[in-house]
Write a protein that holds these residues in place. Structure first.
Motif, short mmCIF file in Angstrom:
data_model
loop_
_atom_site.label_atom_id
_atom_site.label_comp_id
_atom_site.label_asym_id
_atom_site.label_seq_id
_atom_site.Cartn_x
_atom_site.Cartn_y
_atom_site.Cartn_z
N VAL A 246 0.87 -1.19 0.00
CA VAL A 246 0.00 0.00 0.00
C VAL A 246 0.89 1.21 0.00
CG1 VAL A 246 -1.60 1.40 1.36
CG2 VAL A 246 -1.95 -1.06 1.15
N TYR A 247 0.63 2.16 -0.87
CA TYR A 247 1.43 3.36 -0.93
C TYR A 247 0.79 4.42 -0.04
CZ TYR A 247 3.20 1.06 -5.10
OH TYR A 247 3.74 0.16 -5.97
N ASN A 248 1.46 4.81 1.00
CA ASN A 248 0.95 5.83 1.91
C ASN A 248 1.65 7.16 1.66
OD1 ASN A 248 -0.71 3.97 3.15
ND2 ASN A 248 0.82 3.42 4.69
N SER A 249 0.93 8.22 1.83
CA SER A 249 1.55 9.55 1.72
C SER A 249 2.41 9.80 2.96
CB SER A 249 0.48 10.63 1.58
OG SER A 249 -0.37 10.62 2.72
N MET A 250 3.54 10.47 2.77
CA MET A 250 4.48 10.73 3.86
C MET A 250 4.91 12.17 3.83
SD MET A 250 6.73 7.27 3.34
CE MET A 250 6.28 7.20 1.61
N GLN A 251 5.10 12.73 5.00
CA GLN A 251 5.51 14.13 5.11
C GLN A 251 7.01 14.21 5.35
OE1 GLN A 251 3.33 16.66 4.65
NE2 GLN A 251 1.74 15.13 4.28
N ILE A 252 7.62 15.28 4.83
CA ILE A 252 9.03 15.51 5.08
C ILE A 252 9.21 16.84 5.80
CG2 ILE A 252 9.81 14.14 3.11
CD1 ILE A 252 10.17 16.71 1.57
N SER A 253 10.29 16.94 6.54
CA SER A 253 10.56 18.17 7.28
C SER A 253 11.08 19.24 6.32
CB SER A 253 11.60 17.90 8.37
OG SER A 253 11.17 16.86 9.23
N SER A 254 11.27 20.43 6.86
CA SER A 254 11.83 21.50 6.06
C SER A 254 13.26 21.16 5.68
CB SER A 254 11.80 22.82 6.83
OG SER A 254 12.71 22.76 7.93
N LEU A 255 13.76 21.84 4.65
CA LEU A 255 15.10 21.55 4.15
C LEU A 255 16.16 21.77 5.22
CD1 LEU A 255 16.34 20.58 1.53
CD2 LEU A 255 16.69 22.96 0.87
N GLU A 256 16.02 22.81 6.01
CA GLU A 256 17.00 23.09 7.06
C GLU A 256 16.97 22.02 8.14
OE1 GLU A 256 20.22 24.71 8.52
OE2 GLU A 256 19.23 25.42 6.68
N GLU A 257 15.78 21.55 8.49
CA GLU A 257 15.66 20.47 9.48
C GLU A 257 16.28 19.18 8.96
OE1 GLU A 257 11.61 21.72 11.92
OE2 GLU A 257 11.46 20.49 10.11
N VAL A 258 16.11 18.92 7.67
CA VAL A 258 16.72 17.74 7.07
C VAL A 258 18.24 17.81 7.17
CG1 VAL A 258 17.12 16.55 4.88
CG2 VAL A 258 14.80 17.20 5.53
N LYS A 259 18.81 18.96 6.85
CA LYS A 259 20.27 19.13 6.94
C LYS A 259 20.76 18.90 8.36
CE LYS A 259 20.60 22.53 3.16
NZ LYS A 259 20.97 23.93 2.82
N GLN A 260 20.06 19.47 9.33
CA GLN A 260 20.47 19.30 10.73
C GLN A 260 20.37 17.85 11.15
OE1 GLN A 260 18.05 22.02 12.99
NE2 GLN A 260 19.04 23.86 12.16
N ALA A 261 19.32 17.16 10.68
CA ALA A 261 19.15 15.75 11.04
C ALA A 261 20.28 14.89 10.47
CB ALA A 261 17.80 15.24 10.54
N VAL A 262 20.70 15.20 9.24
CA VAL A 262 21.83 14.46 8.65
C VAL A 262 23.08 14.63 9.50
CG1 VAL A 262 23.39 14.35 6.67
CG2 VAL A 262 20.93 14.55 6.29
N ARG A 263 23.37 15.87 9.88
CA ARG A 263 24.58 16.15 10.66
C ARG A 263 24.53 15.50 12.05
NH1 ARG A 263 23.60 21.53 8.35
NH2 ARG A 263 25.11 21.91 6.68
N ALA A 264 23.31 15.38 12.59
CA ALA A 264 23.18 14.89 13.97
C ALA A 264 23.02 13.37 14.06
CB ALA A 264 22.00 15.57 14.66
N ASN A 265 22.44 12.74 13.02
CA ASN A 265 22.02 11.35 13.17
C ASN A 265 22.58 10.37 12.16
OD1 ASN A 265 20.22 12.01 15.35
ND2 ASN A 265 18.75 12.78 13.86
N ASN A 266 23.14 10.84 11.05
CA ASN A 266 23.61 9.89 10.05
C ASN A 266 24.72 9.01 10.64
OD1 ASN A 266 25.65 9.16 7.72
ND2 ASN A 266 23.65 9.46 6.79
N PRO A 267 24.54 7.68 10.64
CA PRO A 267 25.52 6.81 11.30
C PRO A 267 26.91 6.86 10.66
CG PRO A 267 23.89 5.52 10.09
CD PRO A 267 23.40 6.93 10.11
N ASN A 268 26.98 7.01 9.33
CA ASN A 268 28.29 7.09 8.69
C ASN A 268 29.02 8.38 9.08
OD1 ASN A 268 28.18 4.63 7.14
ND2 ASN A 268 26.67 5.63 5.83
N LEU A 269 28.26 9.46 9.23
CA LEU A 269 28.87 10.71 9.67
C LEU A 269 29.31 10.63 11.12
CD1 LEU A 269 29.64 13.50 8.68
CD2 LEU A 269 27.38 14.33 9.36
N LEU A 270 28.49 9.96 11.94
CA LEU A 270 28.87 9.75 13.34
C LEU A 270 30.11 8.86 13.45
CD1 LEU A 270 25.34 9.20 14.96
CD2 LEU A 270 26.77 11.24 15.07
#
Length: 445
Positions: A246-270
């Motif tokens: 089943v294809y469900n619609s999904m919401q994404i955060s703002s572009l700035e929030e996405v960038k911050q999340a990558v810097r804070a949580n990406n396991p390869n970056l960590l």
């Protein structure tokens, strides 16, 4: 390994339309995306290897392995000697001034046992840095396991969704085959009444053969991907099942929030950041080689010696000894200086690699956000087109039945509808893959 511990799936995958396959063609087993991911996390060999590495790093992570605890040793030895001895002893008297012995088979027996405690009071802070490096090792193992889990979930999801796209295309092609076969029957009936020619029949049969070839290619691609998925989830290579989606619609955060999340949580970056921490501790460990080392010891022991000829015929000692030692390396050929410089250069290199990785991951995340936006717009347009092509096909089919449209007109309308249906399904799957890829980048799979 429990699925809910590692992932919170934000999607279930099932088919939009009901299946057009007959009961004998459709496998009885159904596989959902959640089940596929759970099987992969349970059976994947790479994850089992990572789990063992985590257990090893847990076992190694202790102050004892860092050399910060005292050591207690039991030492015992026994010796027996039997020699020919030529011994001269001064008497310190005028007559005789010396006494000589020349004996064969002179025996000596020595027994010794000691319990000794050693402790390094100060070693230039090397113990502290070794312990920090063990903690770094544990964190690296945990992050590597997390990265492997994320990559496994992403790989399984991509394969699953590609299979679902092909599965839906298979359904649509089978439906098209049935419609084309029915149209051939109607054309043959019209030919009997002189309302169609043999060329019309041949054209329709050619369309049918093309659809069969397309179906064969889809089945080949689908079965190949299923074997790849079966390998990841621990199934036998030829195991048959039906993916449910089943294809469900999904919401994404703002572009700035996405960038911050990558810097804070990406396991390869960590992991890269942990590499910087390791290099800092390596610098401290290298510097400790230039500082003094202070150690203390205490022992309690027993000593016994028996001699045949020597002046001391028998010796017995029981007691304790305490002591300490301080050492400092004043010069070792510049090894400490070189080690410090190399450690600093390693840190600079790792820091640059980390910054480069961060830029690439943030760029990838921005690309995925833009891709999601574009796919959503395309999907909206294709849905509108699908309604138009559906209506056009129904009208053309009706005109064909009334003799006002040719087989070519129907085929064109049918092909346009099929392509629109496939486009919608593939865009929906591509949208989901883009969302999963984005969540992998921000470390939230």
């Amino acid at each position: 390994m429990k699925l809910q511990f590692y992932i919170r799936l934000f999607v279930t995958f099932a088919l939009i339309n009901g299946s057009t396959l007959s009961a004998q063609d459709k496998p009885q087993e159904t596989l959902t995306l959640e089940q596929a991911i759970a099987l992969a996390l349970e059976n994947n060999q790479a994850l089992k290897i990572e789990q063992k590495r985590v257990e090893i790093s847990d076992e190694r992570n202790s102050i004892g392995n860092a050399g910060l605890l005292p050591t207690l040793s039991l030492i015992g030895d026994a010796n027996y000697t039997n020699n020919s001895t030529d011994l001269t002893i001064r008497t310190f008297q005028p007559n005789p001034p010396v006494v000589s012995f020349d004996e064969d088979g002179v025996a000596s027996t020595t027994l010794q046992g000691v319990a000794q405690l050693d402790y390094t009071v100060f070693a230039g802070f090397s113990g502290r840095y070794r312990y920090r490096l063990l903690q770094n090792e544990k964190q690296v193992a945990s992050l590597q396991q997390r990265a492997t889990i994320n990559e496994t979930v992403l790989s399984v999801s991509r394969l699953f969704l590609e299979i679902a796209k092909l599965q839906r295309r298979e359904e649509l092609l089978r439906e098209t085959l049935e419609i084309t076969q029915e149209r051939i029957t109607r054309i043959q009936d019209k030919k009997s009444f002189g309302k169609a020619t043999g060329l019309d029949v041949l054209n329709a049969e050619t369309d049918l053969n093309r659809d069969r070839t397309s179906l064969d290619n889809v089945l080949l691609a689908k079965n190949t991907l299923k074997r790849d998925l079966n390998f990841l989830i621990g199934y036998e290579a030829e195991r048959r099942y039906w993916v449910s989606a089943v294809y469900n619609s999904m919401q994404i955060s703002s572009l700035e929030e996405v960038k911050q999340a990558v810097r804070a949580n990406n396991p390869n970056l960590l992991l890269a950041q942990e590499g910087v921490s390791i290099s800092e501790n390596q610098i401290g460990l290298a510097r400790s080689g230039s500082l003094p080392r202070i150690g203390v010891f205490a022992n309690y022991g027993y000593f016994y010696q028996e001699n045949d000829v020597q002046q001391l015929a028998e010796i017995t000692n029981v007691g304790y000894t305490v002591g300490g030692r301080i050492t400092m390396n004043l010069f070792n050929g510049g090894q400490n200086k070189s080690a410090i410089k190399v450690a600093k250069l390693e840190k600079e290199s790792i820091q640059l690699e980390k910054e480069q990785l961060e830029d690439r991951l943030v760029t990838d995340a921005v690309t995925q956000v833009n891709r999601i936006t574009i796919i959503e717009d395309q999907l909206e347009r294709e849905r509108l087109n699908l309604d138009t092509f559906q209506e056009a096909y129904e009208r053309t089919e009706e005109r064909f039945k009334n003799g006002k449209a040719t087989n070519l007109d129907v085929r064109d309308a049918q092909t346009a509808l099929l392509n629109a249906q496939i486009s919608v399904v593939e865009l929906q799957a591509d949208l989901m893959i883009a969302h999963i890829s984005l969540r992998n980048l921000i470390g939230k799979i």
